[in-house]
Design a protein around this motif. Structure first.
Motif, PDB file in Angstrom:
ATOM      1  N   PHE A 192      -0.420  78.790  19.845  1.00 50.31           N
ATOM      2  CA  PHE A 192      -1.538  78.754  20.793  1.00 50.31           C
ATOM      3  C   PHE A 192      -2.777  79.173  20.031  1.00 50.31           C
ATOM      4  N   PHE A 250      -6.410  73.540  26.364  1.00 51.40           N
ATOM      5  CA  PHE A 250      -6.606  72.108  26.074  1.00 51.40           C
ATOM      6  C   PHE A 250      -7.822  71.873  25.193  1.00 51.40           C
ATOM      7  N   SER A 283       4.043  81.829  33.251  1.00 54.36           N
ATOM      8  CA  SER A 283       3.664  81.691  31.852  1.00 54.36           C
ATOM      9  C   SER A 283       2.406  80.842  31.795  1.00 54.36           C
ATOM     10  N   PRO A 284       1.485  81.164  30.906  1.00 54.47           N
ATOM     11  CA  PRO A 284       0.217  80.425  30.859  1.00 54.47           C
ATOM     12  C   PRO A 284       0.386  78.945  30.534  1.00 54.47           C
ATOM     13  N   VAL A 285       1.552  78.568  30.009  1.00 54.13           N
ATOM     14  CA  VAL A 285       1.710  77.142  29.702  1.00 54.13           C
ATOM     15  C   VAL A 285       2.064  76.323  30.946  1.00 54.13           C
ATOM     16  N   LEU A 286       2.407  77.007  32.028  1.00 58.29           N
ATOM     17  CA  LEU A 286       2.695  76.278  33.265  1.00 58.29           C
ATOM     18  C   LEU A 286       1.398  75.702  33.825  1.00 58.29           C
ATOM     19  N   THR A 287       1.506  74.513  34.422  1.00 57.70           N
ATOM     20  CA  THR A 287       0.311  73.871  34.978  1.00 57.70           C
ATOM     21  C   THR A 287       0.468  73.700  36.480  1.00 57.70           C
ATOM     22  N   TYR A 344      -5.006  86.306  26.875  1.00 58.36           N
ATOM     23  CA  TYR A 344      -3.715  86.619  27.474  1.00 58.36           C
ATOM     24  C   TYR A 344      -3.362  88.089  27.293  1.00 58.36           C
ATOM     25  N   CYS A 390       5.908  86.270  24.507  1.00 59.30           N
ATOM     26  CA  CYS A 390       5.250  85.043  24.074  1.00 59.30           C
ATOM     27  C   CYS A 390       4.777  84.278  25.309  1.00 59.30           C
ATOM     28  N   MET A 391       3.679  83.513  25.145  1.00 58.27           N
ATOM     29  CA  MET A 391       3.104  82.835  26.298  1.00 58.27           C
ATOM     30  C   MET A 391       3.927  81.653  26.771  1.00 58.27           C
ATOM     31  N   ALA A 392       4.783  81.145  25.913  1.00 59.31           N
ATOM     32  CA  ALA A 392       5.560  79.968  26.300  1.00 59.31           C
ATOM     33  C   ALA A 392       6.530  80.319  27.422  1.00 59.31           C
ATOM     34  N   GLU A 393       6.869  79.308  28.211  1.00 61.63           N
ATOM     35  CA  GLU A 393       7.758  79.532  29.344  1.00 61.63           C
ATOM     36  C   GLU A 393       9.145  79.896  28.835  1.00 61.63           C
ATOM     37  N   ASP A 394       9.744  80.902  29.465  1.00 59.93           N
ATOM     38  CA  ASP A 394      11.110  81.303  29.150  1.00 59.93           C
ATOM     39  C   ASP A 394      11.300  81.802  27.720  1.00 59.93           C
ATOM     40  N   PRO A 432      -2.068  74.199  24.119  1.00 62.14           N
ATOM     41  CA  PRO A 432      -1.489  73.803  25.416  1.00 62.14           C
ATOM     42  C   PRO A 432      -1.984  74.654  26.586  1.00 62.14           C
ATOM     43  N   ILE A 433      -2.800  75.636  26.308  1.00 62.18           N
ATOM     44  CA  ILE A 433      -3.287  76.466  27.403  1.00 62.18           C
ATOM     45  C   ILE A 433      -4.717  76.114  27.776  1.00 62.18           C
TER      46      ILE A 433
END
Lengths: 559, 220
Positions: A187, A171, B97-101, A195, A210-214, A168-169
């Motif tokens: 990832f 693609f 966060s890197p998953v944000l676009t 990262y 972790c790279m995921a949001e929140d 998801p980073i």
């Protein structure tokens, strides 16, 4: 629990302290070979103005850290790798307390475990932990094992079997290698690498989530090591950041403030603020003799014998006042009624205070009403009211005068210390020449170095004694203090004069004798000054004429 | 291909394909790393009907470092600088966060317009305005939307405004009567507006600030 642990910590320090002092003693033995035996008589015995401390190199700090990690893992019964981030976020003793109270909360806060809501949905292995918070406490014994199993899960990159994985980073769907923490946010490893590298390299961050949001899960060491692969430099930088954080979290440790010095000092004796009213924890990081700093405050030099709070007050005062004090003294007068400082920047001598509207004569400081019609010329100098006014004036001047007295001496010693070092540089050259031209040996011309070092050291002590004397309350104790100060000052002045006297190959032997004798005397005087002041602090002998941080209650109680 | 370029290209494409969200991303000076994002003001807010443009710079370490965004369109909002368009939003800083676009970030900006955070302001004067009088703030925000973002404006808001000339008093969120009052004392109109805006001379505050203080400020 926590006190047990600290106690064993203390023992550890003590053992090492003794070792260190022995080394220290023998090292200085060699330096002062040219001096009489009684010089080292105090060796081994700890002086009351010295605070036990231990210099640590980068590697030693890492060892320390490893030891702490092991300790905690022993107490908690969890895997070593899980402790690493734990130890870094909370002060040790509180950590243990908190962990005993509520292990889950601590682990969540440390980013080692997911908050319960998320746990339910994402982590299969933690199904047993999803009960209400209270119940986890009773399941204490389960904690270690689940911790261990989780670690294994974290560092083993799950192999993706089904369907093409699109990171998801980036693609990219050609990546085969993926990694995830216990939260299962997958990832590709190239993104993880980029990262983590960017976090460590550009942000200087050791706390990598972790790279995921929140998602607040923290990547443990092993995961980072794995993700960085062969990037040794970044891994080392990460280690360095960890050490830095470890030191800054640990009240017993402090980094040496000197530029590019990587050593640290452990000084458990000065770890709490409250002891700073009785000791002056000047420590040395061990990299060089000049790397001396105060463990208790941010003044990066030896400010013995005066304690941190007073030293800080003095420096603050100097900064506020010194530049302007002289100007005020020569350009202003105080209103004899309200004491506000007034600058006369032109006009006649009939002054009206802007603040209290008091009218007075600038020349005699007497009230203007008595001047009648004698505008512009004051012939009333001897009148009583003018004298009274001038008295009041001189009283307020006296406090400034008093400050300047101490300040000038304070500054003078600093200046002289610098000059004597400069002078020595010249002398040293001459000595070297003499070594070549005459048959004097190297050891025979070294006495100068020792003397200059001593002068420098004593001038630093003297400098700070003036700061201390400024704040000391009048009385017998202060008189004694000033006596010691005077003896030391006289001795130092004599020695600096000797150092500056010209020397020739013929007279060098007598000069050497004189200088050596004087150096020993000065050294003793300095010792007495420091010893007595330090003991005074421990006995609570010193009384201040102002409120000093940490002394408030003691002062009120005794007065 | 460079991972950053691949990702940005994909993100731009994503925005193009997604008509529903009404988020557009266009290139500025032909580089995929300097973009212009735009979206419509959210409904039910003073920004409704406006079209807002955002300047986007993709840093070298994207997506591991946040994108740099600022409003091109002037916006009257506590978390957006009314002068420079700088944005105060956590995900553009430490909460990135890197998953944000690009798309999700622009949507976040859109929702920032819905829910201002006056306790963490970027523009303190606007935030003060917001805290003192919500209705007056909204009126000003609506006026800005109309002037700068092509919004419809409130019917019968200010008569002269529709003709395209900007009404400085409304721009500053002040009452015309107040400005006239101090202008009548012989002060320059723009200076009066400036001072009253700085002093937050609005709503309940008007009663608290006495005229002498205003005059004192004006004389400075």
């Amino acid at each position: 629990m926590s006190s047990d642990y600290e106690y064993s910590d203390q023992e550890y320090y003590d053992e090492d302290d003794e070792q260190m002092f022995d080394e220290d003693g023998s090292a200085s033995d060699m330096e002062i070979d040219a001096f009489p035996e009684d010089f080292k008589s105090k060796k081994g015995k700890q002086k009351s103005y010295e605070v036990p401390h231990e210099p640590l190199t980068q590697a030693q700090i890492e060892q320390f850290m490893a030891q702490d990690v092991e300790n905690i893992s022993g107490i908690f019964g969890v895997d070593v790798s899980i402790v690493d981030p734990l130890i870094l976020i909370l002060a040790k003793d509180r950590l243990i307390e908190k962990y005993m109270d509520n292990p889950t909360a601590v682990l969540v806060k440390a980013g080692l475990e997911l908050p319960e809501k998320q746990t339910e949905s994402s982590s299969r292995s933690r199904a047993s932990q999803t009960g209400p918070r209270r119940s986890t406490r009773r399941q204490n014994s389960d904690q270690p094992r689940s911790g261990v199993s989780k670690i294994i899960e974290r560092i083993t990159p799950p192999v993706e079997d089904y369907g093409p994985f699109v990171c998801p980073i980036c693609f990219d769907d050609t990546q085969t290698e993926t990694m995830a923490l216990a939260c299962n946010h997958k990832f590709c490893s190239a993104c993880w690498n980029a990262y983590i590298t960017s976090k460590i390299r550009t942000e200087g961050e050791h706390w990598i989530t972790c790279m995921a949001e929140d998602c607040s899960l923290v990547t443990p060491d092993k995961f980072i090591h794995f993700a960085l692969k062969d990037d040794k430099a970044t891994w080392e930088r990460f280690q360095e950041l960890l050490v830095r954080h470890f030191v800054s979290c640990n009240p017993n440790l402090k980094f040496c403030p000197y530029p590019s010095c990587t050593n640290a000092v452990s000084c458990p004796a000065a770890s709490s603020k409250s002891v700073l009213t009785t000791i002056v924890p000047i420590v040395c990081c061990g990299a060089s003799d000049s790397h001396k700093f105060c463990f208790g405050c941010t003044i990066d030099a030896d400010h013995r014998p005066v304690i941190c709070a007073v030293a800080k007050m003095w420096l603050q005062k100097c900064q506020d006042d010194s530049e302007t004090a002289n100007w005020i003294k020569s350009n202003t007068k105080e209103c004899s009624k309200c004491q506000s400082t007034i600058e006369k920047n032109g006009g006649c001598n009939h002054m009206t205070c802007k603040k209290c509207k008091y009218e007075f004569c600038w020349v005699c400081m007497g009230p203007w009403s008595e001047h009648g019609t004698a505008w512009y010329s004051c012939n009333r100098y001897d009148d009583k009211s003018s004298i009274d006014a001038r008295d009041a004036q001189s009283k307020s001047r006296a406090s400034l005068e008093r400050y300047l007295h101490y300040y000038n001496r304070w500054a003078n010693h600093e200046q002289s210390a610098k000059l004597s070092v400069e002078l020595y540089a010249k002398t040293e050259k001459k000595m070297e020449e003499m070594q070549i031209t005459s048959e004097l040996t190297w050891i025979e011309v070294q006495f100068m170095k020792k003397a200059v070092d001593e002068v420098f050291k004593c001038r630093m002590t003297l400098k700070w004694t003036y700061a201390m004397a400024y704040y000391l309350e009048k009385g017998n104790q202060k008189a004694l203090f000033e006596d010691n100060q005077r003896y030391l000052e006289n001795a130092v002045e004599e020695l600096s004069e000797l150092i500056e006297s010209p020397f020739e190959p013929e007279t060098i032997a007598t000069l050497r004798q004189k200088v050596t004798d004087k150096t020993v005397y000065v050294q003793n005087r300095n010792e007495i000054m420091l010893e007595d002041t330090a003991r005074g602090f421990q006995e609570g002998r010193w009384k201040w004429n102002v409120t000093v941080n940490g002394f408030d209650q003691a002062e009120e109680g005794e007065e | 291909m460079d991972a950053r370029l691949r990702r940005v290209n994909k993100e731009i494409l994503d925005c193009k394909n997604d008509r529903a969200s009404n988020i557009q991303v266009d290139l500025i000076d032909n580089s995929p790393f300097h973009l212009k994002g735009s979206f419509n003001g959210p409904e039910g807010t003073p920004y409704e009907g406006g079209h807002f443009e955002v300047d986007i710079v993709i840093p070298d370490s994207y997506p591991f470092q946040p994108v740099k965004m600022k409003f091109i369109t002037k916006v009257y909002h506590p978390n957006i600088s009314s002068a420079s368009g700088a944005i105060c939003l956590d995900i553009l800083k430490d909460a990135w966060s890197p998953v944000l676009t690009l798309k999700s970030t622009l949507i976040s900006l859109q929702s920032l317009l819905c829910s201002p955070e006056p306790n963490d302001p970027q523009d303190a004067e606007v935030a003060k305005h917001y805290m003192t009088s919500r209705s007056s703030f909204e009126e000003t925000a609506r006026y800005w939307t109309m002037i700068y973002a092509g919004g419809p404006g409130k019917e019968g808001l200010k008569s002269g405004a529709k003709s395209g000339s900007k009404d400085e008093v409304a721009m500053a969120g002040l009452e015309k009567a107040h400005v006239d009052q101090f202008e009548a004392l012989g002060f320059d109109r723009s200076k009066v507006i400036d001072v009253l805006r700085r002093m937050n001379y609005r709503g309940a505050n008007v009663a608290k600030i006495n005229d002498d203080r205003v005059v004192e400020e004006l004389l400075k």
